[in-house]
Motif scaffolding. Structure first.
Motif: not given
Length: 151
Positions: A80-105
């Motif tokens: 869960s902690i690393v998923s927040i890091k991934l979401v932050t990186l994705a948003r900085e790259a211009g993708l609309d990713v939420a933590p629930r997307d990481v867990f669901a997909h």
């Protein structure tokens, strides 16, 4: 994996000659080797620019060298902690990713298909909508009814 619930299946199994112990004979947790997740990432290569971007973001967030599009975020050591890091990186790259997307997909391919690009920020010098403009408008009857409810 066939008998345990998914959250109990280990992401990595490390074989040791013997378990490290302290002078008192107890397991020495600090002497255990760190799990090697990079050996797990051997999946299919990205087929689209979005998949390529997400593969690089997964690798950066997880600290692994390479990620395939079908590799599970959690099988590669994500939590869960690393998923927040991934979401932050994705948003900085211009993708609309939420933590629930990481867990669901879980996989690059699935997340790439599910998420959208973030709307671009207004260009410098362009006028934003009037901040004084109301979010909703109410006629006098609605205002009176609202005021009555608050008394």
């Amino acid at each position: 994996a066939e008998t345990l619930p998914e959250h109990m299946v280990p992401a990595v199994v490390a074989v040791l000659d013997r378990l490290p112990v302290t002078a008192s004979g107890k397991l020495d947790l600090n002497a255990l080797p760190a799990p090697e997740f990079s050996a797990v990432a051997e999946g299919r290569a990205p087929g689209t620019p979005r998949e390529e971007l997400l593969c690089s973001l997964f690798a950066e967030a997880l600290g692994v060298e390479r990620v395939g599009v079908d590799d599970s975020f959690f099988d590669l050591g994500g939590d869960s902690i690393v998923s927040i890091k991934l979401v932050t990186l994705a948003r900085e790259a211009g993708l609309d990713v939420a933590p629930r997307d990481v867990f669901a997909h879980r996989t690059v391919a699935s997340i790439a298909a599910a998420v959208k690009e973030l709307a671009p920020a207004p260009a410098a010098g362009t006028a934003d909508p009037d901040p004084q403009e109301p979010l909703i408008t109410l006629d006098q009857e609605e205002l009176d009814r609202f005021a009555e409810d608050w008394r």
